[in-house]
Enzyme design. Structure first.
Site, mmCIF file in Angstrom:
data_model
loop_
_atom_site.group_PDB
_atom_site.id
_atom_site.type_symbol
_atom_site.label_atom_id
_atom_site.label_comp_id
_atom_site.label_asym_id
_atom_site.label_seq_id
_atom_site.Cartn_x
_atom_site.Cartn_y
_atom_site.Cartn_z
ATOM 1 N N THR A 79 0.827 -1.217 0.000
ATOM 2 C CA THR A 79 0.000 0.000 0.000
ATOM 3 C C THR A 79 0.860 1.265 0.000
ATOM 4 O OG1 THR A 79 -1.684 -1.187 1.226
ATOM 5 C CG2 THR A 79 -1.804 1.216 1.305
ATOM 6 N N CYS A 129 -0.343 -13.332 -3.090
ATOM 7 C CA CYS A 129 -0.096 -13.381 -1.632
ATOM 8 C C CYS A 129 -1.376 -12.980 -0.892
ATOM 9 C CB CYS A 129 1.014 -12.418 -1.226
ATOM 10 S SG CYS A 129 2.568 -12.674 -2.075
ATOM 11 N N GLU A 155 -6.567 -5.756 3.305
ATOM 12 C CA GLU A 155 -6.624 -6.950 2.431
ATOM 13 C C GLU A 155 -7.725 -6.805 1.376
ATOM 14 O OE1 GLU A 155 -4.653 -9.456 2.451
ATOM 15 O OE2 GLU A 155 -3.807 -9.705 4.453
HETATM 16 P P1 TGC Z 1 -6.181 -7.237 -12.470
HETATM 17 O O1 TGC Z 1 -6.102 -6.851 -13.919
HETATM 18 O O2 TGC Z 1 -7.455 -7.766 -11.921
HETATM 19 O O3 TGC Z 1 -5.035 -8.333 -12.165
HETATM 20 C C1 TGC Z 1 -3.666 -8.115 -12.499
HETATM 21 C C2 TGC Z 1 -2.992 -9.496 -12.557
HETATM 22 O O4 TGC Z 1 -3.090 -10.151 -11.279
HETATM 23 C C3 TGC Z 1 -3.864 -11.373 -11.406
HETATM 24 N N1 TGC Z 1 -4.722 -11.438 -10.225
HETATM 25 C C4 TGC Z 1 -4.544 -12.290 -9.231
HETATM 26 N N2 TGC Z 1 -3.660 -13.279 -9.070
HETATM 27 C C5 TGC Z 1 -3.734 -13.972 -7.917
HETATM 28 N N3 TGC Z 1 -4.623 -13.711 -6.946
HETATM 29 C C6 TGC Z 1 -5.521 -12.710 -7.092
HETATM 30 N N4 TGC Z 1 -6.388 -12.432 -6.103
HETATM 31 C C7 TGC Z 1 -5.516 -11.958 -8.273
HETATM 32 N N5 TGC Z 1 -6.247 -10.914 -8.726
HETATM 33 C C8 TGC Z 1 -5.751 -10.619 -9.930
HETATM 34 C C9 TGC Z 1 -4.641 -11.215 -12.690
HETATM 35 O O5 TGC Z 1 -4.951 -12.473 -13.253
HETATM 36 C C10 TGC Z 1 -3.659 -10.445 -13.545
HETATM 37 O O6 TGC Z 1 -2.647 -11.350 -13.980
HETATM 38 P P2 TGC Z 1 -1.971 -11.170 -15.438
HETATM 39 O O7 TGC Z 1 -1.027 -12.318 -15.550
HETATM 40 O O8 TGC Z 1 -3.121 -11.214 -16.421
HETATM 41 O O9 TGC Z 1 -1.295 -9.825 -15.435
HETATM 42 O O10 TGC Z 1 -5.691 -5.997 -11.613
HETATM 43 P P3 TGC Z 1 -6.407 -4.618 -11.333
HETATM 44 O O11 TGC Z 1 -5.363 -3.549 -11.453
HETATM 45 O O12 TGC Z 1 -7.671 -4.490 -12.161
HETATM 46 O O13 TGC Z 1 -6.783 -4.715 -9.782
HETATM 47 C C11 TGC Z 1 -7.804 -5.487 -9.355
HETATM 48 C C12 TGC Z 1 -8.035 -5.220 -7.829
HETATM 49 C C13 TGC Z 1 -8.692 -3.869 -7.611
HETATM 50 C C14 TGC Z 1 -8.983 -6.332 -7.390
HETATM 51 C C15 TGC Z 1 -6.702 -5.294 -7.045
HETATM 52 O O14 TGC Z 1 -5.894 -4.214 -7.362
HETATM 53 C C16 TGC Z 1 -6.912 -5.358 -5.555
HETATM 54 O O15 TGC Z 1 -7.109 -6.426 -5.005
HETATM 55 N N6 TGC Z 1 -6.864 -4.191 -4.842
HETATM 56 C C17 TGC Z 1 -6.885 -4.182 -3.385
HETATM 57 C C18 TGC Z 1 -5.475 -4.082 -2.839
HETATM 58 C C19 TGC Z 1 -5.303 -4.762 -1.513
HETATM 59 O O16 TGC Z 1 -6.023 -5.674 -1.155
HETATM 60 N N7 TGC Z 1 -4.281 -4.367 -0.774
HETATM 61 C C20 TGC Z 1 -3.971 -5.047 0.462
HETATM 62 C C21 TGC Z 1 -2.608 -4.636 0.933
HETATM 63 S S1 TGC Z 1 -1.888 -5.752 2.117
HETATM 64 C C22 TGC Z 1 -2.821 -5.643 3.491
HETATM 65 O O17 TGC Z 1 -3.811 -4.996 3.546
HETATM 66 C C23 TGC Z 1 -2.326 -6.430 4.651
HETATM 67 S S2 TGC Z 1 -3.264 -6.158 6.073
HETATM 68 C C24 TGC Z 1 -2.439 -6.997 7.281
HETATM 69 C C25 TGC Z 1 -3.081 -8.297 7.593
HETATM 70 O O18 TGC Z 1 -3.386 -9.090 6.696
HETATM 71 O O19 TGC Z 1 -3.338 -8.557 8.720
HETATM 72 P P1 FAD Z 2 -8.431 3.873 -0.626
HETATM 73 O O1 FAD Z 2 -7.960 2.883 -1.618
HETATM 74 O O2 FAD Z 2 -8.076 5.295 -0.827
HETATM 75 O O3 FAD Z 2 -10.021 3.738 -0.541
HETATM 76 C C1 FAD Z 2 -10.844 4.718 0.122
HETATM 77 C C2 FAD Z 2 -12.324 4.351 -0.069
HETATM 78 O O4 FAD Z 2 -12.640 4.340 -1.463
HETATM 79 C C3 FAD Z 2 -12.653 2.944 0.441
HETATM 80 O O5 FAD Z 2 -13.933 2.936 1.015
HETATM 81 C C4 FAD Z 2 -12.685 2.101 -0.833
HETATM 82 O O6 FAD Z 2 -13.508 0.958 -0.744
HETATM 83 C C5 FAD Z 2 -13.260 3.114 -1.809
HETATM 84 N N1 FAD Z 2 -12.951 2.806 -3.217
HETATM 85 C C6 FAD Z 2 -11.721 2.585 -3.749
HETATM 86 N N2 FAD Z 2 -11.833 2.347 -5.070
HETATM 87 C C7 FAD Z 2 -13.157 2.441 -5.375
HETATM 88 C C8 FAD Z 2 -13.916 2.300 -6.565
HETATM 89 N N3 FAD Z 2 -13.347 2.026 -7.744
HETATM 90 N N4 FAD Z 2 -15.256 2.436 -6.491
HETATM 91 C C9 FAD Z 2 -15.862 2.735 -5.318
HETATM 92 N N5 FAD Z 2 -15.202 2.872 -4.145
HETATM 93 C C10 FAD Z 2 -13.858 2.731 -4.195
HETATM 94 N N6 FAD Z 2 -1.152 -2.606 3.419
HETATM 95 C C11 FAD Z 2 -0.012 -3.291 3.118
HETATM 96 O O7 FAD Z 2 0.487 -3.222 2.001
HETATM 97 N N7 FAD Z 2 0.602 -4.044 4.068
HETATM 98 C C12 FAD Z 2 0.121 -4.176 5.323
HETATM 99 O O8 FAD Z 2 0.708 -4.895 6.140
HETATM 100 C C13 FAD Z 2 -1.066 -3.455 5.675
HETATM 101 N N8 FAD Z 2 -1.543 -3.494 6.946
HETATM 102 C C14 FAD Z 2 -2.606 -2.700 7.294
HETATM 103 C C15 FAD Z 2 -2.994 -2.619 8.625
HETATM 104 C C16 FAD Z 2 -4.037 -1.777 8.995
HETATM 105 C C17 FAD Z 2 -4.427 -1.659 10.443
HETATM 106 C C18 FAD Z 2 -4.738 -1.030 8.011
HETATM 107 C C19 FAD Z 2 -5.886 -0.128 8.368
HETATM 108 C C20 FAD Z 2 -4.356 -1.108 6.680
HETATM 109 C C21 FAD Z 2 -3.276 -1.931 6.316
HETATM 110 N N9 FAD Z 2 -2.816 -1.968 4.993
HETATM 111 C C22 FAD Z 2 -1.680 -2.666 4.653
HETATM 112 C C23 FAD Z 2 -3.401 -1.090 3.997
HETATM 113 C C24 FAD Z 2 -4.751 -1.552 3.451
HETATM 114 O O9 FAD Z 2 -4.591 -2.630 2.587
HETATM 115 C C25 FAD Z 2 -5.394 -0.354 2.740
HETATM 116 O O10 FAD Z 2 -5.814 0.546 3.759
HETATM 117 C C26 FAD Z 2 -6.552 -0.743 1.863
HETATM 118 O O11 FAD Z 2 -6.113 -1.519 0.765
HETATM 119 C C27 FAD Z 2 -7.313 0.481 1.343
HETATM 120 O O12 FAD Z 2 -6.432 1.426 0.827
HETATM 121 P P2 FAD Z 2 -6.556 2.980 1.305
HETATM 122 O O13 FAD Z 2 -6.535 2.992 2.777
HETATM 123 O O14 FAD Z 2 -5.536 3.747 0.581
HETATM 124 O O15 FAD Z 2 -8.002 3.416 0.837
#
Ligand code: TGC
Ligand code: FAD
Length: 392
Positions: free
Chosen positions: A141, A247, A372
């Site tokens: 992020t 991941c 996530e």
């Molecule tokens: P998109 O075009 O959908 O995909 C790009 C490439 O990635 C592949 N793919 C996946 N592969 C494995 N697992 C998945 N879940 C996958 N989703 C997509 C896809 O097939 C493609 O591959 P290729 O070979 O064709 O290039 O990508 P997009 O840019 O349209 O994005 C889709 C979207 C919005 C769903 C994605 O960007 C997303 O999931 N956004 C949310 C980001 C997120 O979850 N961040 C979390 C950060 S880490 C965290 O929060 C840790 S918290 C700490 C804890 O867990 O306790």
């Molecule tokens: P934004 O992406 O700016 O989103 C803001 C709002 O807009 C949300 O309500 C969202 O749903 C909405 N939104 C976004 N896109 C759209 C759309 N197209 N249409 C409509 N609504 C939309 N990240 C890591 O990489 N590693 C970590 O270890 C990790 N740990 C975390 C721990 C905590 C306690 C927290 C709070 C977050 C952590 N994160 C981590 C980050 C987390 O994954 C992000 O906060 C999350 O992915 C959302 O990103 P953002 O906060 O920038 O919100």
């Protein structure tokens, strides 16, 4: 008023999911449940209140074999997906912070090293990560918007045999205590994963303070200012967004189970409180309104358990899709948050203190709904799969 019936069912497992588990899965669940009862619940309210990560529990988590438990070899336990889910469930019954720690270490950091790393990288890092001697964090992020990681600004450029990284990451769990950061950066070839060691010059971390959620977890910013990363610290076997997203699929799967534990902790407390508190001449639990709410909480938990169990079976059979994980992460986290809020309200004024678990779980789950992949991101992921239109 006297109780007329004994409960005929386990209120925390109405559909008897436990009977569908193998002996080994039950053993794993029981050992982690005992650890949570003995070591986590007595201290976690205080940790939450004071914003302290209970780091002293890390060696104990390692001794239980939960770090990287899905990996075979390299000092890891090699457990199946349902066991990993049950571990997450029991840990999150303690607190989301502990499940978060294990999710990050196991699914977000050990998984990519195992899946995409060289044999040398696996041998160098995995055994010490399994033993908890090395703590890792996952840097995806960025400050300008976490939901759209394809638009990341952190950049790595080749320089001779090395890479130079510049950029920043935010909201990173474990960041300030991590020995190793798995950092995802854009390159001329596409997104790649870099193993950034904490003492690399130009790498710095800072805590994110003033959190009202996940207070027993460390959350940090990462800064990369011309950090030189040797080629030996680049994950060789993945290029593109599918690296970090794969991941996330592992970690989100764990969350689908984990949040059930938080909800179970809340329902258990709500049941105890409403059956022992008498108002207007009878226990709260003997009123229709309260029973309907308790039944609704149990319904949400039971349906989440069945969904998680089916996901685990699909995962163990090698057939789990990211869409199914998005559906369950959305459903189960929302269900758990609803249960926690209901439980908090049923405890009245007592529900706002950390003497009782619901407010802590409810506040934590506000983060779990967001990280996530936010709830909206998972809804749009399912919507895209249903319609074929990308509405992000
Ligand atoms: P998109 O075009 O959908 O995909 C790009 C490439 O990635 C592949 N793919 C996946 N592969 C494995 N697992 C998945 N879940 C996958 N989703 C997509 C896809 O097939 C493609 O591959 P290729 O070979 O064709 O290039 O990508 P997009 O840019 O349209 O994005 C889709 C979207 C919005 C769903 C994605 O960007 C997303 O999931 N956004 C949310 C980001 C997120 O979850 N961040 C979390 C950060 S880490 C965290 O929060 C840790 S918290 C700490 C804890 O867990 O306790
Ligand atoms: P934004 O992406 O700016 O989103 C803001 C709002 O807009 C949300 O309500 C969202 O749903 C909405 N939104 C976004 N896109 C759209 C759309 N197209 N249409 C409509 N609504 C939309 N990240 C890591 O990489 N590693 C970590 O270890 C990790 N740990 C975390 C721990 C905590 C306690 C927290 C709070 C977050 C952590 N994160 C981590 C980050 C987390 O994954 C992000 O906060 C999350 O992915 C959302 O990103 P953002 O906060 O920038 O919100």
């Amino acid at each position: 008023m006297l109780k007329t019936q004994k409960p005929a069912v386990d209120p925390l497992d109405l559909c008897a999911v436990r009977t569908a588990l193998s002996d080994e899965e039950r053993l794993v669940q029981d050992s982690v449940a005992k650890f949570v009862d003995d070591e986590v619940l007595p201290i976690i309210g205080e940790c939450f209140e004071h914003g302290r990560f209970p780091r002293e529990l890390v060696p104990k988590l390692a001794a239980l074999g939960v770090l990287g438990c899905s990996i075979e070899g390299y000092g890891c336990a090699g457990l199946n997906a349902i066991s990993y889910g049950l571990i997450c469930q029991e840990l999150e019954r303690g607190d989301s912070a502990l499940r978060s720690f294990v999710s990050v270490q196991s699914s977000l950091c050990m998984f990519p090293i195992h899946a995409y790393g060289s044999e040398e990288q696996r041998r160098r890092w995995l055994p010490q990560m399994a033993s908890g001697e090395i703590i890792a964090c996952f840097g995806l992020t960025e400050p300008h918007g976490g939901s759209d990681p394809a638009n990341m600004k952190t950049y790595a450029r080749r320089k001779g045999g090395d890479w130079i990284l510049n950029g920043s990451k935010t909201w990173i769990t474990n960041g300030c205590i991590a020995d190793l950061a798995v950092v995802w950066a854009q390159t001329d070839e596409g997104i790649r994963g870099f193993l950034v060691e904490k003492d690399f010059k130009g790498f710095a971390t800072a805590p994110i303070k003033h959190k009202m959620s996940l207070r027993a977890s460390i959350t940090s910013s990462l800064f990369l200012d011309n950090v030189v990363v040797p080629e030996a610290n680049v994950l060789p076997n993945v290029v593109g967004l599918k690296g970090p997203l794969s991941c996330l699929t592992q970690a989100r799967y764990g969350i689908c189970w984990g949040v059930i534990g938080a909800a179970q902790g809340c329902l258990a407390q709500a049941l105890e409180y409403t059956t022992t508190r008498a108002l207007f001449g009878k226990p709260l639990a003997a009123t229709q309104a309260v029973q309907i709410r308790l039944a609704d909480m149990a319904r949400r938990i039971a349906s989440s358990q069945l969904l998680a169990l089916q996901l685990g079976r699909l995962k163990d059979a090698g057939h789990l899709s990211p869409i199914q994980v998005s559906l369950a992460k959305w459903n189960n986290t929302r269900a758990a948050l609803d249960v926690a809020r209901q439980a908090r309200d049923l405890l009245g004024g007592a529900g706002i203190t950390v003497e009782y678990v619901p407010i802590r779980h409810a506040l934590n789950l506000e983060s779990v709904v967001t990280y996530e992949g936010t709830e909206t991101i998972h809804q749009l992921t399912v919507g895209r799969a249903l319609t074929g239109f990308d509405a992000f």
